[in-house]
Design a protein around this motif. Structure first.
Motif, PDB file in Angstrom:
ATOM      1  N   LEU A   1      24.308   9.746 -28.456  1.00 24.81           N
ATOM      2  CA  LEU A   1      25.362   9.677 -27.400  1.00 24.81           C
ATOM      3  C   LEU A   1      25.851  10.871 -27.145  1.00 24.81           C
ATOM      4  O   LEU A   1      26.279  11.524 -25.973  1.00 24.81           O
ATOM      5  CB  LEU A   1      26.500   8.679 -28.136  1.00 24.81           C
ATOM      6  N   VAL A   2      26.046  11.986 -28.034  1.00 27.05           N
ATOM      7  CA  VAL A   2      26.448  13.322 -27.863  1.00 27.05           C
ATOM      8  C   VAL A   2      25.372  14.183 -27.112  1.00 27.05           C
ATOM      9  O   VAL A   2      25.733  14.746 -26.189  1.00 27.05           O
ATOM     10  CB  VAL A   2      26.582  13.793 -29.218  1.00 27.05           C
ATOM     11  N   THR A   3      24.223  13.946 -27.369  1.00 30.16           N
ATOM     12  CA  THR A   3      23.026  14.281 -26.571  1.00 30.16           C
ATOM     13  C   THR A   3      22.978  14.141 -25.145  1.00 30.16           C
ATOM     14  O   THR A   3      22.716  14.820 -24.241  1.00 30.16           O
ATOM     15  CB  THR A   3      21.512  13.842 -27.342  1.00 30.16           C
ATOM     16  N   ARG A   4      23.496  12.716 -24.710  1.00 34.66           N
ATOM     17  CA  ARG A   4      23.537  12.343 -23.390  1.00 34.66           C
ATOM     18  C   ARG A   4      24.319  13.177 -22.529  1.00 34.66           C
ATOM     19  O   ARG A   4      24.000  13.530 -21.662  1.00 34.66           O
ATOM     20  CB  ARG A   4      23.915  10.768 -23.241  1.00 34.66           C
ATOM     21  N   ARG A   5      25.404  13.753 -23.401  1.00 33.70           N
ATOM     22  CA  ARG A   5      26.273  14.270 -22.617  1.00 33.70           C
ATOM     23  C   ARG A   5      25.930  15.867 -22.645  1.00 33.70           C
ATOM     24  O   ARG A   5      25.849  16.629 -21.398  1.00 33.70           O
ATOM     25  CB  ARG A   5      27.692  14.601 -23.523  1.00 33.70           C
ATOM     26  N   VAL A   6      25.200  16.339 -23.592  1.00 30.43           N
ATOM     27  CA  VAL A   6      24.728  17.744 -23.477  1.00 30.43           C
ATOM     28  C   VAL A   6      23.691  18.125 -22.663  1.00 30.43           C
ATOM     29  O   VAL A   6      23.503  19.050 -22.073  1.00 30.43           O
ATOM     30  CB  VAL A   6      24.580  18.349 -24.986  1.00 30.43           C
ATOM     31  N   ALA A   7      22.870  17.076 -22.530  1.00 26.47           N
ATOM     32  CA  ALA A   7      21.663  17.006 -21.851  1.00 26.47           C
ATOM     33  C   ALA A   7      21.913  17.164 -20.302  1.00 26.47           C
ATOM     34  O   ALA A   7      20.825  17.696 -19.629  1.00 26.47           O
ATOM     35  CB  ALA A   7      20.636  16.028 -22.198  1.00 26.47           C
ATOM     36  N   LYS A   8      22.882  16.876 -19.958  1.00 26.19           N
ATOM     37  CA  LYS A   8      23.309  17.250 -18.159  1.00 26.19           C
ATOM     38  C   LYS A   8      23.342  18.440 -17.749  1.00 26.19           C
ATOM     39  O   LYS A   8      23.005  18.744 -16.861  1.00 26.19           O
ATOM     40  CB  LYS A   8      24.540  16.438 -18.184  1.00 26.19           C
ATOM     41  N   SER A   9      23.520  19.447 -18.707  1.00 22.96           N
ATOM     42  CA  SER A   9      23.638  20.844 -18.431  1.00 22.96           C
ATOM     43  C   SER A   9      22.654  21.821 -19.226  1.00 22.96           C
ATOM     44  O   SER A   9      22.602  23.109 -19.002  1.00 22.96           O
ATOM     45  CB  SER A   9      25.024  21.330 -18.447  1.00 22.96           C
ATOM     46  N   GLU A  10      22.196  21.365 -20.296  1.00 19.06           N
ATOM     47  CA  GLU A  10      21.437  22.091 -21.364  1.00 19.06           C
ATOM     48  C   GLU A  10      19.754  21.948 -21.125  1.00 19.06           C
ATOM     49  O   GLU A  10      19.368  21.163 -20.977  1.00 19.06           O
ATOM     50  CB  GLU A  10      21.695  21.827 -22.614  1.00 19.06           C
ATOM     51  N   ASP A  11      19.399  23.258 -21.437  1.00 22.26           N
ATOM     52  CA  ASP A  11      17.809  23.364 -21.402  1.00 22.26           C
ATOM     53  C   ASP A  11      17.364  22.443 -22.869  1.00 22.26           C
ATOM     54  O   ASP A  11      17.844  22.493 -23.489  1.00 22.26           O
ATOM     55  CB  ASP A  11      17.042  24.683 -21.632  1.00 22.26           C
TER      56      ASP A  11
END
Length: 312
Positions: free
Chosen positions: A173-183
């Motif tokens: 769930l946290v990764t979904r949020r971070v993945a929007k802007s992170e490599d």
């Protein structure tokens, strides 16, 4: 490396499927090495070694991609949270491997898509219909069929794979949020860095308080090889997973995750001469069937929600 990256940027589903199958085949190798290592060193030390090696092996490509720039405090806090959740997950799972058969532990862990579905409905306000909730309930029933005989064999330790699955579900769930802007490479690197920091802190705590599961032990040469195998295989599996999800849609790749139960059972048989009994096989089949149904249902609903292209 750059040529593979250029290829994987396209929507190349066959390539993504290939990477995903390879990732799923490598993933049980992590658990095999972990199970071999945890015989002589604590689970916390296995986790620490895995994250240190992951960060070290990913640092060169991350630097080449210049992917460490512009990370704000909020994003770094999310990276730290992801690393902490990975430590909880691996610590719980590896501690289980010391006393439980490999296939049983992985089968229980694969309630993770079911937990993720429920958490998505609670925290992300995703619409979850009665069919998927029913599939979740059936999946938990299958997990109980695996846990119940395991509980008789090893006690409360049989519940640890579910804690591991819960931690991974929150991690995703946290990764979904971070993945929007992170490599994606930097995400794996920071997960290794923060995982090593948290696992290292636990080892210091374990040494001071004489806690067996996190108390550091000097490994012998053979165990060092097992720890090296854990870190290297974990890094390879994560990189293959990154390329898989960059090349093909997640809805196409998700069902392949359940191949890991098959490959883990095979490794458990070849390396440890362990096979699930009839009741556990039934539980494993129910977990796989319910998980695949949830994935299929979610994919179908997403397709139904897509706008219809205008007629020409």
């Amino acid at each position: 490396m750059s040529s593979i990256n250029a290829v994987a940027r396209r929507d190349d589903t066959p390539l993504g499927l290939t990477f995903m199958v390879l990732s799923v085949l490598v993933s049980p190798v992590i658990d095999v090495f972990s199970k071999l290592a945890v015989v002589t060193v604590p689970a916390g030390e296995v986790a620490f070694s895995r994250f240190v090696l992951q960060a070290a092996l990913l640092l060169p490509p991350v630097l080449m991609r210049r992917a460490l720039r512009g990370v704000g405090a909020r994003t770094m806090a999310l990276h730290a949270l992801r690393g902490g959740l990975l430590v909880v997950s691996m610590l719980s799972f590896v501690a289980t491997l010391k006393v439980m058969e490999l296939a049983d532990a992985i089968a229980i862990f694969f309630v993770e898509p079911i937990i993720l579905t429920i958490l998505g409905g609670i925290f992300l306000k995703e619409t979850i219909g009665w069919r998927r909730y029913t599939a979740c309930a059936v999946g938990f029933l299958g997990a109980m069929l695996v846990i119940q005989p395991s509980f008789r064999e090893v006690g409360p330790m049989a519940l640890l794979p579910m804690i591991s699955a819960l931690a991974i579900a929150i991690f995703l769930l946290v990764t979904r949020r971070v993945a929007k802007s992170e490599d994606p490479w930097s995400m794996q690197f920071y997960a290794g860095i923060w995982g090593a920091i948290f696992a290292g802190a636990l080892l210091i705590l374990g040494a001071g308080m004489d806690i067996e599961v996190i108390g550091p032990v000097m490994p012998d040469a053979t165990t060092l090889l097992y720890l090296l195998g854990t870190g290297v295989s974990a890094t390879i599996a994560s990189v293959l997973g990154v390329y898989a999800y960059r090349a093909a849609p997640a809805s196409v790749l998700a069902p392949l995750q359940y191949l890991e139960i098959v490959s883990a059972t095979l490794f458990g048989w070849l390396v440890f001469d362990q096979l699930p009994d009839t009741l556990k096989w039934l539980g494993i089949a129910i977990i796989i069937a319910s998980g695949l149904y949830i994935i299929w249902r979610e994919h179908r609903l997403k397709r139904a929600a897509m706008p219809v292209p205008p007629a020409i």
